[in-house]
Write an enzyme that holds these catalytic residues in place. Structure first.
Site, PDB file in Angstrom:
ATOM      1  N   HIS A  12       6.712  -1.171  -2.166  1.00 11.33           N
ATOM      2  CA  HIS A  12       6.400   0.089  -2.677  1.00 11.33           C
ATOM      3  C   HIS A  12       7.274   0.673  -3.776  1.00 11.33           C
ATOM      4  O   HIS A  12       8.261   0.106  -4.217  1.00 11.33           O
ATOM      5  CB  HIS A  12       6.763   1.116  -1.394  1.00 11.33           C
ATOM      6  CG  HIS A  12       5.792   1.039  -0.311  1.00 11.33           C
ATOM      7  ND1 HIS A  12       6.079   1.418   1.002  1.00 11.33           N
ATOM      8  CD2 HIS A  12       4.410   0.638  -0.292  1.00 11.33           C
ATOM      9  CE1 HIS A  12       5.065   0.911   1.817  1.00 11.33           C
ATOM     10  NE2 HIS A  12       4.149   0.784   1.020  1.00 11.33           N
ATOM     11  N   LYS A  16      10.653  -1.357  -5.544  1.00  9.26           N
ATOM     12  CA  LYS A  16      10.422  -1.999  -6.833  1.00  9.26           C
ATOM     13  C   LYS A  16      11.629  -2.730  -7.450  1.00  9.26           C
ATOM     14  O   LYS A  16      11.754  -3.863  -7.608  1.00  9.26           O
ATOM     15  CB  LYS A  16       9.428  -1.478  -7.631  1.00  9.26           C
ATOM     16  CG  LYS A  16       8.030  -1.300  -7.222  1.00  9.26           C
ATOM     17  CD  LYS A  16       7.037  -1.626  -8.197  1.00  9.26           C
ATOM     18  CE  LYS A  16       5.762  -1.038  -7.713  1.00  9.26           C
ATOM     19  NZ  LYS A  16       5.262  -1.747  -6.311  1.00  9.26           N
ATOM     20  N   GLY A  39      -0.462  -6.191  -7.341  1.00 14.30           N
ATOM     21  CA  GLY A  39      -0.827  -5.721  -8.518  1.00 14.30           C
ATOM     22  C   GLY A  39       0.595  -5.443  -9.521  1.00 14.30           C
ATOM     23  O   GLY A  39       0.877  -6.334 -10.047  1.00 14.30           O
ATOM     24  N   THR A  40       1.116  -4.255  -9.584  1.00 15.11           N
ATOM     25  CA  THR A  40       2.204  -4.104 -10.158  1.00 15.11           C
ATOM     26  C   THR A  40       3.426  -4.653  -9.963  1.00 15.11           C
ATOM     27  O   THR A  40       4.188  -5.115 -10.915  1.00 15.11           O
ATOM     28  CB  THR A  40       2.575  -2.404 -10.030  1.00 15.11           C
ATOM     29  OG1 THR A  40       1.400  -1.541 -10.278  1.00 15.11           O
ATOM     30  CG2 THR A  40       3.971  -1.992 -11.046  1.00 15.11           C
ATOM     31  N   THR A  41       3.807  -4.961  -8.603  1.00 15.73           N
ATOM     32  CA  THR A  41       4.959  -5.842  -8.171  1.00 15.73           C
ATOM     33  C   THR A  41       4.850  -7.318  -8.809  1.00 15.73           C
ATOM     34  O   THR A  41       5.639  -7.903  -9.129  1.00 15.73           O
ATOM     35  CB  THR A  41       4.938  -6.050  -6.609  1.00 15.73           C
ATOM     36  OG1 THR A  41       5.061  -4.714  -6.084  1.00 15.73           O
ATOM     37  CG2 THR A  41       6.077  -6.602  -6.052  1.00 15.73           C
ATOM     38  N   SER A  58      -3.673  -3.650  -6.788  1.00 14.94           N
ATOM     39  CA  SER A  58      -2.599  -2.846  -6.373  1.00 14.94           C
ATOM     40  C   SER A  58      -2.613  -2.314  -4.839  1.00 14.94           C
ATOM     41  O   SER A  58      -3.711  -2.301  -4.541  1.00 14.94           O
ATOM     42  CB  SER A  58      -2.642  -1.466  -7.370  1.00 14.94           C
ATOM     43  OG  SER A  58      -1.788  -0.492  -6.704  1.00 14.94           O
ATOM     44  N   GLY A  59      -1.617  -2.334  -4.237  1.00 16.20           N
ATOM     45  CA  GLY A  59      -1.663  -2.028  -2.944  1.00 16.20           C
ATOM     46  C   GLY A  59      -2.677  -0.714  -2.345  1.00 16.20           C
ATOM     47  O   GLY A  59      -3.680  -1.005  -1.496  1.00 16.20           O
ATOM     48  N   ASP A  64      -3.129  -4.767  -0.417  1.00 19.19           N
ATOM     49  CA  ASP A  64      -2.478  -5.037   0.852  1.00 19.19           C
ATOM     50  C   ASP A  64      -3.546  -5.571   1.739  1.00 19.19           C
ATOM     51  O   ASP A  64      -3.164  -6.614   2.616  1.00 19.19           O
ATOM     52  CB  ASP A  64      -2.011  -3.766   1.633  1.00 19.19           C
ATOM     53  CG  ASP A  64      -0.968  -2.957   0.862  1.00 19.19           C
ATOM     54  OD1 ASP A  64      -0.086  -3.518   0.196  1.00 19.19           O
ATOM     55  OD2 ASP A  64      -0.834  -1.533   0.807  1.00 19.19           O
ATOM     56  N   ASP A  84       8.858   1.353   1.800  1.00 18.44           N
ATOM     57  CA  ASP A  84       9.728   2.490   1.917  1.00 18.44           C
ATOM     58  C   ASP A  84       9.410   3.423   3.172  1.00 18.44           C
ATOM     59  O   ASP A  84       8.416   4.045   3.339  1.00 18.44           O
ATOM     60  CB  ASP A  84       9.268   3.608   0.719  1.00 18.44           C
ATOM     61  CG  ASP A  84      10.308   4.642   0.285  1.00 18.44           C
ATOM     62  OD1 ASP A  84      11.072   4.879   1.188  1.00 18.44           O
ATOM     63  OD2 ASP A  84      10.085   5.163  -0.555  1.00 18.44           O
ATOM     64  N   HIS A  91      -1.894   5.182   1.427  1.00 17.73           N
ATOM     65  CA  HIS A  91      -2.588   3.917   1.816  1.00 17.73           C
ATOM     66  C   HIS A  91      -1.790   3.588   3.236  1.00 17.73           C
ATOM     67  O   HIS A  91      -1.743   2.215   3.586  1.00 17.73           O
ATOM     68  CB  HIS A  91      -2.872   3.051   0.880  1.00 17.73           C
ATOM     69  CG  HIS A  91      -1.391   2.131   0.059  1.00 17.73           C
ATOM     70  ND1 HIS A  91      -0.596   3.053  -0.221  1.00 17.73           N
ATOM     71  CD2 HIS A  91      -0.926   0.997   0.507  1.00 17.73           C
ATOM     72  CE1 HIS A  91       0.395   2.076  -0.709  1.00 17.73           C
ATOM     73  NE2 HIS A  91       0.237   0.918  -0.161  1.00 17.73           N
ATOM     74  N   ASP A  94      -3.501   1.198   5.443  1.00 21.13           N
ATOM     75  CA  ASP A  94      -3.487  -0.328   4.934  1.00 21.13           C
ATOM     76  C   ASP A  94      -2.064  -1.069   5.324  1.00 21.13           C
ATOM     77  O   ASP A  94      -2.431  -2.233   5.701  1.00 21.13           O
ATOM     78  CB  ASP A  94      -3.881  -0.351   3.510  1.00 21.13           C
ATOM     79  CG  ASP A  94      -5.161   0.208   3.117  1.00 21.13           C
ATOM     80  OD1 ASP A  94      -6.175   0.179   3.983  1.00 21.13           O
ATOM     81  OD2 ASP A  94      -5.245   0.452   2.059  1.00 21.13           O
ATOM     82  N   ARG A 100       0.003  -5.553  11.019  1.00 21.02           N
ATOM     83  CA  ARG A 100      -0.413  -6.068  12.309  1.00 21.02           C
ATOM     84  C   ARG A 100      -0.916  -7.405  12.202  1.00 21.02           C
ATOM     85  O   ARG A 100      -0.840  -8.177  12.914  1.00 21.02           O
ATOM     86  CB  ARG A 100      -1.267  -4.810  12.500  1.00 21.02           C
ATOM     87  CG  ARG A 100      -1.989  -5.336  14.129  1.00 21.02           C
ATOM     88  CD  ARG A 100      -3.257  -4.312  14.261  1.00 21.02           C
ATOM     89  NE  ARG A 100      -4.292  -4.611  13.846  1.00 21.02           N
ATOM     90  CZ  ARG A 100      -5.249  -5.613  13.743  1.00 21.02           C
ATOM     91  NH1 ARG A 100      -4.633  -6.438  14.751  1.00 21.02           N
ATOM     92  NH2 ARG A 100      -6.124  -5.941  12.880  1.00 21.02           N
TER      93      ARG A 100
END
Length: 162
Positions: A12, A16, A39-41, A58-59, A64, A84, A91, A94, A100
């Site tokens: 999150h 990061k 994405g960003t990660t 991106s999540g 996700d 976080d 989201h 997600d 899960r």
């Protein structure tokens, strides 16, 4: 699970920096495995540690869920997810679904630096490992039988007796 693991890394926004510091510290280890990230990660990881990363969406845009789909297809072996707990996420459903599905398919999950350190230093990370894969066939058969019965009960009875 092969000796080379397929590791998904997600973080999150407020985590990061934590995941990047962790990845820099563990660069040599991570270079021996196949990395996936949202994405960003993923972009930040590639820039920071210079290792190729399979980048998904991106999540919040479905990343996700893409990772979750890969887990359900046995295409991800390990999930490193620095989430976080103090910041609401748009989201969040997600995120819960991803966690899960990782539990459903019995893959190791690390949610912070300490658990990630313990996970990657396990002797099992350096060898082939056959995790217990749950057999959901009984569940699927039972669910199918229940739904078939329910559909038959709910179908309208024909009034045409001619």
């Amino acid at each position: 699970m092969q000796q080379t693991k397929r590791i998904a890394i997600i973080a999150h926004n407020n985590k990061k920096n934590d995941v990047l510091e962790w990845a820099k510290f563990n660069r040599f280890f991570l270079a021996q495995h196949e990395l996936y990230a949202t994405g960003t990660t993923g972009k930040l990881l590639e820039q920071e540690i210079g290792i190729p990363v399979h980048k998904l969406q991106s999540g919040p845009l479905g990343g996700d869920q893409q990772i979750g789909a890969k887990i359900s297809m046995q295409e991800i072996d390990i999930l490193i997810f620095f989430w976080d707990p103090l910041e609401p996420q748009p989201h969040d459903p997600d995120v819960k679904a991803l966690l899960r599905i990782a539990v459903v398919w019995n893959i190791p999950i690390a949610c912070n630096r300490a658990s990630a350190d313990f996970l990657i230093t396990s002797p099992l990370m350096r060898v082939e490992y056959q995790p217990y894969l749950p057999d959901y066939q009984e569940y699927l058969n039972h669910n199918y039988d229940q739904q078939t019965t329910k559909v038959r009960q709910e179908q309208p009875v024909s009034l045409d007796t001619a």
